[in-house]
Scaffold this motif. Structure first.
Motif, PDB file in Angstrom:
ATOM      1  N   ALA A  88       0.838  -1.210   0.000  1.00  0.00           N
ATOM      2  CA  ALA A  88       0.000   0.000   0.000  1.00  0.00           C
ATOM      3  C   ALA A  88       0.866   1.250   0.000  1.00  0.00           C
ATOM      4  CB  ALA A  88      -0.935  -0.005   1.217  1.00  0.00           C
ATOM      5  N   THR A  89       1.970   1.225   0.757  1.00  0.00           N
ATOM      6  CA  THR A  89       2.820   2.421   0.781  1.00  0.00           C
ATOM      7  C   THR A  89       3.604   2.555  -0.531  1.00  0.00           C
ATOM      8  OG1 THR A  89       4.725   1.321   1.845  1.00  0.00           O
ATOM      9  CG2 THR A  89       3.067   2.310   3.299  1.00  0.00           C
ATOM     10  N   ARG A 186       6.688  14.574   9.621  1.00  0.00           N
ATOM     11  CA  ARG A 186       7.320  15.822   9.160  1.00  0.00           C
ATOM     12  C   ARG A 186       7.701  15.711   7.690  1.00  0.00           C
ATOM     13  NH1 ARG A 186      10.208  16.883  14.074  1.00  0.00           N
ATOM     14  NH2 ARG A 186      12.127  15.851  13.408  1.00  0.00           N
ATOM     15  N   HIS A 187       7.963  14.472   7.237  1.00  0.00           N
ATOM     16  CA  HIS A 187       8.392  14.262   5.849  1.00  0.00           C
ATOM     17  C   HIS A 187       7.316  13.541   5.031  1.00  0.00           C
ATOM     18  CE1 HIS A 187      12.552  15.494   6.767  1.00  0.00           C
ATOM     19  NE2 HIS A 187      12.299  14.959   7.947  1.00  0.00           N
ATOM     20  N   ASP A 188       6.097  13.474   5.600  1.00  0.00           N
ATOM     21  CA  ASP A 188       4.997  12.855   4.860  1.00  0.00           C
ATOM     22  C   ASP A 188       5.237  11.372   4.567  1.00  0.00           C
ATOM     23  OD1 ASP A 188       2.565  13.693   4.280  1.00  0.00           O
ATOM     24  OD2 ASP A 188       3.049  14.737   2.392  1.00  0.00           O
ATOM     25  N   VAL A 189       5.904  10.684   5.470  1.00  0.00           N
ATOM     26  CA  VAL A 189       6.223   9.270   5.288  1.00  0.00           C
ATOM     27  C   VAL A 189       5.375   8.465   6.284  1.00  0.00           C
ATOM     28  CG1 VAL A 189       8.032   7.529   5.641  1.00  0.00           C
ATOM     29  CG2 VAL A 189       8.577   9.666   4.456  1.00  0.00           C
ATOM     30  N   PRO A 190       4.709   7.400   5.818  1.00  0.00           N
ATOM     31  CA  PRO A 190       3.900   6.587   6.736  1.00  0.00           C
ATOM     32  C   PRO A 190       4.758   5.620   7.566  1.00  0.00           C
ATOM     33  CG  PRO A 190       3.714   5.730   4.504  1.00  0.00           C
ATOM     34  CD  PRO A 190       4.573   6.968   4.416  1.00  0.00           C
ATOM     35  N   VAL A 191       4.248   5.242   8.737  1.00  0.00           N
ATOM     36  CA  VAL A 191       4.934   4.289   9.611  1.00  0.00           C
ATOM     37  C   VAL A 191       4.085   3.017   9.723  1.00  0.00           C
ATOM     38  CG1 VAL A 191       5.835   3.856  11.938  1.00  0.00           C
ATOM     39  CG2 VAL A 191       6.007   6.153  10.922  1.00  0.00           C
ATOM     40  N   ILE A 192       4.712   1.879   9.422  1.00  0.00           N
ATOM     41  CA  ILE A 192       4.043   0.577   9.531  1.00  0.00           C
ATOM     42  C   ILE A 192       4.551  -0.105  10.803  1.00  0.00           C
ATOM     43  CG2 ILE A 192       3.658  -1.670   8.441  1.00  0.00           C
ATOM     44  CD1 ILE A 192       4.494  -0.401   5.756  1.00  0.00           C
ATOM     45  N   GLY A 235      -5.598   1.162  10.288  1.00  0.00           N
ATOM     46  CA  GLY A 235      -4.850   2.366   9.934  1.00  0.00           C
ATOM     47  C   GLY A 235      -5.578   3.318   9.026  1.00  0.00           C
ATOM     48  N   ARG A 236      -4.775   4.082   8.261  1.00  0.00           N
ATOM     49  CA  ARG A 236      -5.306   5.146   7.402  1.00  0.00           C
ATOM     50  C   ARG A 236      -6.213   4.588   6.320  1.00  0.00           C
ATOM     51  NH1 ARG A 236      -0.058   8.232   5.599  1.00  0.00           N
ATOM     52  NH2 ARG A 236      -1.055   7.924   3.575  1.00  0.00           N
ATOM     53  N   ARG A 237      -7.318   5.289   6.082  1.00  0.00           N
ATOM     54  CA  ARG A 237      -8.306   4.824   5.106  1.00  0.00           C
ATOM     55  C   ARG A 237      -7.720   4.625   3.708  1.00  0.00           C
ATOM     56  NH1 ARG A 237     -13.407   4.604   5.353  1.00  0.00           N
ATOM     57  NH2 ARG A 237     -13.565   5.910   7.191  1.00  0.00           N
ATOM     58  N   ASP A 238      -6.870   5.549   3.269  1.00  0.00           N
ATOM     59  CA  ASP A 238      -6.338   5.439   1.901  1.00  0.00           C
ATOM     60  C   ASP A 238      -5.412   4.229   1.767  1.00  0.00           C
ATOM     61  OD1 ASP A 238      -4.579   6.910   3.648  1.00  0.00           O
ATOM     62  OD2 ASP A 238      -3.365   7.440   1.912  1.00  0.00           O
ATOM     63  N   LEU A 239      -4.666   3.939   2.821  1.00  0.00           N
ATOM     64  CA  LEU A 239      -3.759   2.783   2.764  1.00  0.00           C
ATOM     65  C   LEU A 239      -4.542   1.474   2.834  1.00  0.00           C
ATOM     66  CD1 LEU A 239      -0.856   4.120   5.047  1.00  0.00           C
ATOM     67  CD2 LEU A 239      -0.853   3.903   2.538  1.00  0.00           C
ATOM     68  N   ILE A 240      -5.582   1.454   3.656  1.00  0.00           N
ATOM     69  CA  ILE A 240      -6.423   0.249   3.739  1.00  0.00           C
ATOM     70  C   ILE A 240      -7.136   0.021   2.406  1.00  0.00           C
ATOM     71  CG2 ILE A 240      -8.473  -0.772   4.846  1.00  0.00           C
ATOM     72  CD1 ILE A 240      -6.045  -0.814   6.705  1.00  0.00           C
ATOM     73  N   GLU A 241      -7.544   1.110   1.764  1.00  0.00           N
ATOM     74  CA  GLU A 241      -8.180   0.978   0.448  1.00  0.00           C
ATOM     75  C   GLU A 241      -7.212   0.354  -0.562  1.00  0.00           C
ATOM     76  OE1 GLU A 241      -8.970   4.637  -1.688  1.00  0.00           O
ATOM     77  OE2 GLU A 241     -10.730   3.744  -2.645  1.00  0.00           O
ATOM     78  N   SER A 242      -5.963   0.800  -0.499  1.00  0.00           N
ATOM     79  CA  SER A 242      -4.957   0.247  -1.405  1.00  0.00           C
ATOM     80  C   SER A 242      -4.738  -1.239  -1.120  1.00  0.00           C
ATOM     81  CB  SER A 242      -3.638   1.026  -1.260  1.00  0.00           C
ATOM     82  OG  SER A 242      -2.649   0.482  -2.101  1.00  0.00           O
ATOM     83  N   ILE A 243      -4.742  -1.589   0.164  1.00  0.00           N
ATOM     84  CA  ILE A 243      -4.613  -3.005   0.538  1.00  0.00           C
ATOM     85  C   ILE A 243      -5.772  -3.805  -0.060  1.00  0.00           C
ATOM     86  CG2 ILE A 243      -4.846  -4.622   2.483  1.00  0.00           C
ATOM     87  CD1 ILE A 243      -3.116  -2.731   4.145  1.00  0.00           C
TER      88      ILE A 243
END
Ligand SMILES: *Cc1c(COP(=O)(O)O)cnc(C)c1O
Length: 409
Positions: A88-89, A186-192, A235-243
């Motif tokens: 997803a990321t 701060r850098h717009d990077v997701p954490v898994i 987690g985040r809706r957009d990442l779950i959607e991608s999953i």
């Protein structure tokens, strides 16, 4: 000793020796005992049909409620959750990128991890197409320094090639999760976050989301005691959607493709994805029903009572074993390496007549086989975990250990 495994068990019938599990929720010996109400749900689910995406949408709503995350997903295990989270990321909502994974040329594909968070399970990140960039040292482990990883080392590793930061949650992992998520965001990077075995306590369902995690992975087949082949991602809706888009069966006719809007915003997609990288990790209606029911039961369970039961069983095992010549025992408190207390048995081979390795080998040859914890064999230590034992099985384990030690061995 008769009666520990019922005569005519399915393993008997198939012709495979059964195991008494004195080492906790280990996948290689079957994980945990699935709850009977979850089995019942699976049997009932097996007899009729449902749209899998509808089940995932319902599971998502329930996982969101329990964890405080925007959305959730049921995977075929925590490891699958790590792979799908990485996918997803890497791909986001880009259908073309989904189609290419695990091939990532031109796609930011680095997952940054503190070196002390590396585990065998991070193969799942690489299987999605990511390259792991690890930072920090092993100074604390080697006794050559006080700190394994400084927050600035993580920040310095972030670049245009970064897809995510990978973090393994344990009570002792560093830097604290909220420090890492602050840097990442701060850098717009997701954490898994891999929190596969961090339940109970149930508060942990929401804790890592509160600490800023973008995706958190739990195992469904450990203390939740759902089907063995389940896991949860929150987690985040957009990442779950991608999953969802990369895992669901996508053999769909575009003209009538109408996924549940709570999970997938089909209107915003301009194309129907192909079968994605997650398709080999399918989750059936039975697993979905079983996990949903197991989650409910897990939340209703009296955790304090369960903790007392584990503590009492560990104390009893420790007392009996401490009377064997050459055995020294201690009981750890829960929430350290394991969520449950464990009996640490230090063996002095010259007095016990066996080494820890000899004992482990002999116990595995019993029928039923006995599996104890072997992570500290090099120190002549075996561990016994009470989580997956009944009292009757604990007696069998003690009996077999007593039979395997002494001068005749
Ligand atoms: C158990 C575990 C996993 C794997 O979980 P599955 O549900 O068996 O896939 C991953 N990471 C950690 C830290 C674990 O303890």
């Amino acid at each position: 000793m008769d009666g520990v495994v019922e005569d005519g068990s399915i393993y008997d019938e198939i012709g495979v020796p059964p195991v008494i599990n004195a080492t906790g929720t280990k996948t290689r010996i079957g994980g945990s005992r699935i709850r009977s109400e979850a089995v019942d749900a699976m049997v009932r689910a097996s007899d009729s049909f449902v749209r899998i995406s509808d089940m995932q949408a319902e599971a998502s709503a329930r996982i969101a409620e329990i964890t405080g995350a925007e959305a959730g997903y049921v995977t075929s295990g925590a490891s699958a959750g790590l792979l799908l989270g990485a996918a997803a990321t890497l791909a986001g909502r880009d259908v073309h990128r989904m189609d290419r994974l695990p091939e990532t040329s031109g796609i930011p594909d680095e997952i940054i991890m503190p070196r002390t968070h590396r585990t065998g399970y991070d193969h799942a990140f690489r299987a999605a197409g990511a390259t792991i960039v690890d930072v920090g040292t092993n100074d604390r482990h080697l006794g050559t320094g006080a700190t394994n990883v400084e927050p600035w080392e993580i920040e310095a590793a972030i670049s245009d090639e970064t897809a995510a930061i990978g973090y393994v949650q344990k009570s002792y992992t560093e830097p604290p999760l909220e420090v890492v998520t602050k840097i990442a965001h701060r850098h717009d990077v997701p954490v898994i976050v891999d929190a596969a075995a961090e339940l109970p306590p149930v508060e942990n369902f929401s804790r890592f989301i509160d600490d800023g995690a973008d995706l958190v992975v739990f195992s469904g087949g450990k203390a939740i005691r759902g089907p063995q082949t389940t896991g949860i991602v929150a987690g985040r809706r957009d990442l779950i959607e991608s999953i969802a888009l990369q895992q669901l069966d996508m053999h769909a006719a575009a003209a009538v493709w109408d996924p549940p809007s709570a999970l997938i915003d089909g209107d915003r997609l301009d194309a129907v994805p192909r079968q994605g990288i997650g398709r080999p990790m399918k989750v059936g209606k039975e697993e979905l029903a079983g996990l949903i029911v197991a989650l409910e039961s897990f939340l209703e369970e009296d955790q304090a009572e369960l903790a007392r039961e584990w503590q009492d069983r560990a104390a009893r095992i420790s007392t009996v074993l401490s009377e064997i010549d050459g055995f020294e025992t201690t009981v750890t408190s829960g929430n350290d390496v394991s969520v449950s207390p464990e009996v640490v048995v230090h063996i002095v081979p010259s007095e016990a007549g066996v080494s820890a390795t000899d004992l482990v080998r002999a116990l595995r040859r019993e029928n039923p086989r006995v599996f104890v914890g072997t992570d500290r064999l090099d120190e002549n230590i075996v561990t016994i975990n009470p989580m997956c034992l009944t009292d009757e099985e604990a007696d069998y384990v003690l009996d077999r250990i007593e039979a395997c030690v002494g001068p005749s061995h």
